[in-house]
Design a protein around this motif. Sequence first.
Motif, mmCIF file in Angstrom:
data_model
loop_
_atom_site.group_PDB
_atom_site.id
_atom_site.type_symbol
_atom_site.label_atom_id
_atom_site.label_comp_id
_atom_site.label_asym_id
_atom_site.label_seq_id
_atom_site.Cartn_x
_atom_site.Cartn_y
_atom_site.Cartn_z
ATOM 1 N N ILE A 197 34.360 29.102 -13.883
ATOM 2 C CA ILE A 197 34.004 30.261 -14.711
ATOM 3 C C ILE A 197 32.533 30.621 -14.554
ATOM 4 N N HIS A 198 31.677 29.614 -14.431
ATOM 5 C CA HIS A 198 30.235 29.874 -14.359
ATOM 6 C C HIS A 198 29.729 30.161 -12.951
ATOM 7 N N ARG A 199 30.519 29.812 -11.945
ATOM 8 C CA ARG A 199 30.008 29.928 -10.580
ATOM 9 C C ARG A 199 30.778 30.899 -9.701
ATOM 10 N N GLU A 200 31.984 31.242 -10.087
ATOM 11 C CA GLU A 200 32.804 32.108 -9.244
ATOM 12 C C GLU A 200 33.133 33.405 -9.985
ATOM 13 N N PRO A 201 33.461 34.457 -9.235
ATOM 14 C CA PRO A 201 33.790 35.742 -9.889
ATOM 15 C C PRO A 201 35.107 35.660 -10.658
ATOM 16 N N VAL A 202 35.035 35.847 -11.951
ATOM 17 C CA VAL A 202 36.222 35.864 -12.808
ATOM 18 C C VAL A 202 36.145 37.118 -13.686
ATOM 19 N N LYS A 203 37.287 37.488 -14.257
ATOM 20 C CA LYS A 203 37.355 38.681 -15.089
ATOM 21 C C LYS A 203 37.991 38.342 -16.431
ATOM 22 N N VAL A 204 37.683 39.181 -17.427
ATOM 23 C CA VAL A 204 38.374 39.121 -18.712
ATOM 24 C C VAL A 204 38.932 40.501 -19.003
ATOM 25 N N ARG A 205 39.850 40.551 -19.929
ATOM 26 C CA ARG A 205 40.427 41.837 -20.321
ATOM 27 C C ARG A 205 39.660 42.400 -21.510
ATOM 28 N N ARG A 206 39.341 43.688 -21.434
ATOM 29 C CA ARG A 206 38.705 44.446 -22.511
ATOM 30 C C ARG A 206 37.457 43.749 -23.060
ATOM 31 N N GLY A 207 36.584 43.400 -22.157
ATOM 32 C CA GLY A 207 35.332 42.761 -22.547
ATOM 33 C C GLY A 207 34.457 43.631 -23.427
ATOM 34 N N GLU A 208 34.664 44.963 -23.357
ATOM 35 C CA GLU A 208 33.854 45.887 -24.173
ATOM 36 C C GLU A 208 34.124 45.743 -25.659
ATOM 37 N N LYS A 209 35.188 45.039 -26.031
ATOM 38 C CA LYS A 209 35.521 44.867 -27.448
ATOM 39 C C LYS A 209 34.681 43.780 -28.114
ATOM 40 N N SER A 210 33.850 43.088 -27.326
ATOM 41 C CA SER A 210 32.961 42.041 -27.857
ATOM 42 C C SER A 210 33.723 40.930 -28.564
ATOM 43 N N THR A 211 34.944 40.681 -28.126
ATOM 44 C CA THR A 211 35.715 39.580 -28.707
ATOM 45 C C THR A 211 35.387 38.252 -28.034
ATOM 46 N N ARG A 212 34.716 38.302 -26.878
ATOM 47 C CA ARG A 212 34.362 37.120 -26.090
ATOM 48 C C ARG A 212 35.605 36.289 -25.778
ATOM 49 N N PRO A 213 36.538 36.864 -25.033
ATOM 50 C CA PRO A 213 37.794 36.153 -24.737
ATOM 51 C C PRO A 213 37.559 34.888 -23.930
ATOM 52 N N LYS A 214 38.404 33.897 -24.169
ATOM 53 C CA LYS A 214 38.317 32.622 -23.449
ATOM 54 C C LYS A 214 39.490 32.459 -22.476
ATOM 55 N N LEU A 215 40.121 33.559 -22.134
ATOM 56 C CA LEU A 215 41.124 33.576 -21.075
ATOM 57 C C LEU A 215 40.513 34.316 -19.891
ATOM 58 N N PHE A 216 40.292 33.591 -18.796
ATOM 59 C CA PHE A 216 39.621 34.153 -17.633
ATOM 60 C C PHE A 216 40.616 34.279 -16.479
ATOM 61 N N TYR A 217 40.452 35.357 -15.714
ATOM 62 C CA TYR A 217 41.319 35.621 -14.571
ATOM 63 C C TYR A 217 40.512 35.539 -13.284
ATOM 64 N N LYS A 218 41.027 34.793 -12.332
ATOM 65 C CA LYS A 218 40.418 34.717 -11.000
ATOM 66 C C LYS A 218 41.334 35.436 -10.020
ATOM 67 N N GLY A 219 40.776 36.404 -9.313
ATOM 68 C CA GLY A 219 41.550 37.106 -8.291
ATOM 69 C C GLY A 219 42.559 38.095 -8.824
ATOM 70 N N ALA A 220 42.419 38.509 -10.083
ATOM 71 C CA ALA A 220 43.369 39.467 -10.663
ATOM 72 C C ALA A 220 43.017 40.891 -10.238
ATOM 73 N N HIS A 221 44.028 41.686 -9.954
ATOM 74 C CA HIS A 221 43.819 43.084 -9.594
ATOM 75 C C HIS A 221 43.608 43.911 -10.861
ATOM 76 N N GLU A 222 42.703 44.875 -10.783
ATOM 77 C CA GLU A 222 42.395 45.700 -11.951
ATOM 78 C C GLU A 222 43.619 46.479 -12.429
ATOM 79 N N ALA A 223 44.549 46.770 -11.541
ATOM 80 C CA ALA A 223 45.750 47.506 -11.919
ATOM 81 C C ALA A 223 46.639 46.694 -12.854
ATOM 82 N N THR A 224 46.465 45.363 -12.866
ATOM 83 C CA THR A 224 47.219 44.543 -13.811
ATOM 84 C C THR A 224 46.439 44.332 -15.101
ATOM 85 N N LEU A 225 45.123 44.253 -15.003
ATOM 86 C CA LEU A 225 44.301 43.985 -16.189
ATOM 87 C C LEU A 225 44.202 45.204 -17.099
ATOM 88 N N ASP A 226 44.185 46.388 -16.529
ATOM 89 C CA ASP A 226 44.085 47.624 -17.313
ATOM 90 C C ASP A 226 45.487 48.162 -17.581
#
Length: 540
Positions: A197-226
């Motif tokens: 999580i700290h060293r590789e590119p990972v994504k979260v869903r709807r980070g703009e909501k400031s919920t600070r999610p603890k579910l991280f996605y590695k290699g996920a396509h944006e078409a699935t996250l949005d």
Amino acid sequence: MGEIELRAESWLTPVDRELKIRFKLVGLGGVLPKVALSESEITWVKLIDQTKCIGCHACSVACKSENSVPIGVNRTYVKAVDVGVFPQVRRNFQVTRCNHCLNPPCVAICPTGAMYQRSDGIVDFDKANCIGCKACMAACPYDAIFINPDDHTAEKCNFCAHRIDVGLEPACVSVCPTEAILIGNLKNPTDKVSAIIHREPVKVRRGEKSTRPKLFYKGAHEATLDPLAASRPEGDVFMWSQMNQDPHLINSGHDFGDHTNHSVEAKLAYDVSHSVPWGVRVSAYTWTKGIATGTTMGLGLAILANKIPSGSSGSVLLAPLVALFALAITGLLLIADLKRPERFIFLFTKARFESWLVKGGILLGLDGALTLAWLLQGELTSSAVLRGVIGGLLFVVSAMTATYTAFLFAQARARDLWQSPLRLPHLLVQCLLVGFGVLALVDGKVGEGFLLRTGAALVVLHLLLVLGETTMAHPTSHAKAAVWNMTRGKFRRPFWIGMALTALGIFAPLGGVSLMVIAAIGILGYEHAYIQSGQSVPLA
């Protein structure tokens, strides 16, 4: 081979605690490493490596078996999106579930503490405290919460906390054949998951909501996250399932005109629908609450302006009676909307004052008590001082009761349309508009001219506020899609009918009381369209 068998057995035997402890002691597969840490030294996180996910749905099956999840609802599921144009097409998966946020909005809005956060970061739930208000569903930006159809209480992924507590991995982690699902301790810098999580590119869903999610996605396509990035298939079927056509359920994908984020050729191959939390009862509650509070506020303004004598039959008797009746209907609507209505008393006996549901319940009670006091003082005493004190308190509490829904909707952080800064003043204007319509009806010819002229002015202000809410630049595609759905989509009919009826109130000074009453009824159509449109945009 032995490890695979033990992993499978660990989730096929969900309640055999002795077997789990035996696994823990002998150090077999699916068991967490023994580390002498307290809960305060652990923050559990989950990493989904979508480059390894093969879409086998083993995690979904394991979760259902481990937690006895009924058919028709899911704690976790695998979403599939096809990206590209034939023959250059690739299927992308996304494992979808609760994000166990560091700043969970479901916990903040829950009125009874049924949703709570453990010291190790897991967001868990207590079914014994749940009243089925569905506020957590309205607040969750990830559509991760559902109402269990068997016991009618809220439920979601809880990180298999019962397994974590005895040293076992969550069921989905144990059964994943490709190790695409991993868990770790965010507070431990040497932990494998924490390092990724700290060293590789990972994504979260709807980070703009400031919920600070603890579910991280590695290699996920944006078409699935949005949830708005992919289109729905034509017809009513996915790859191997039907789309649910129930109007109370929402399917993912975009069908909101051009107000979406889709920038690639992407089509949903498989997804599940999600429930709309608040239905027509909540739409009606905002209107009946407006009648109650608007009538008392309007009465106070009319008396202060010397347009209605404080001793008239309408102001002393009929108007408070109408307000009390409307408050009673409001309370009944709120209780009826609960999935566990017999537990409504928990709002007061197990109240969490961080929730605006609790604050709103208290305000409704205070408003009712002061309205009753106004009614009784008019019948029992002629003291002008007492009347002034009660009337002043009633006006302030009624204004707070009229507008607390704006703060409640702001806590429902999943619904972008409801985050509008215009919501509070708009609620105040709507309540006064409805209240002046009621006063014009019950007080006969007393102060009629003032009531109709002021009501017409409030109609103009309401129309301007609607114009602002529907045409101002919305910061997210979610809010834009909701506005499209309200004005041109599935809720356009109640919206435009409500707007047309309310607009007739402009002519009330010429046409009389009936036009003012029609205008007040039109507010109900607008409120229904507004509340339902805010919930009509998919979140997962």
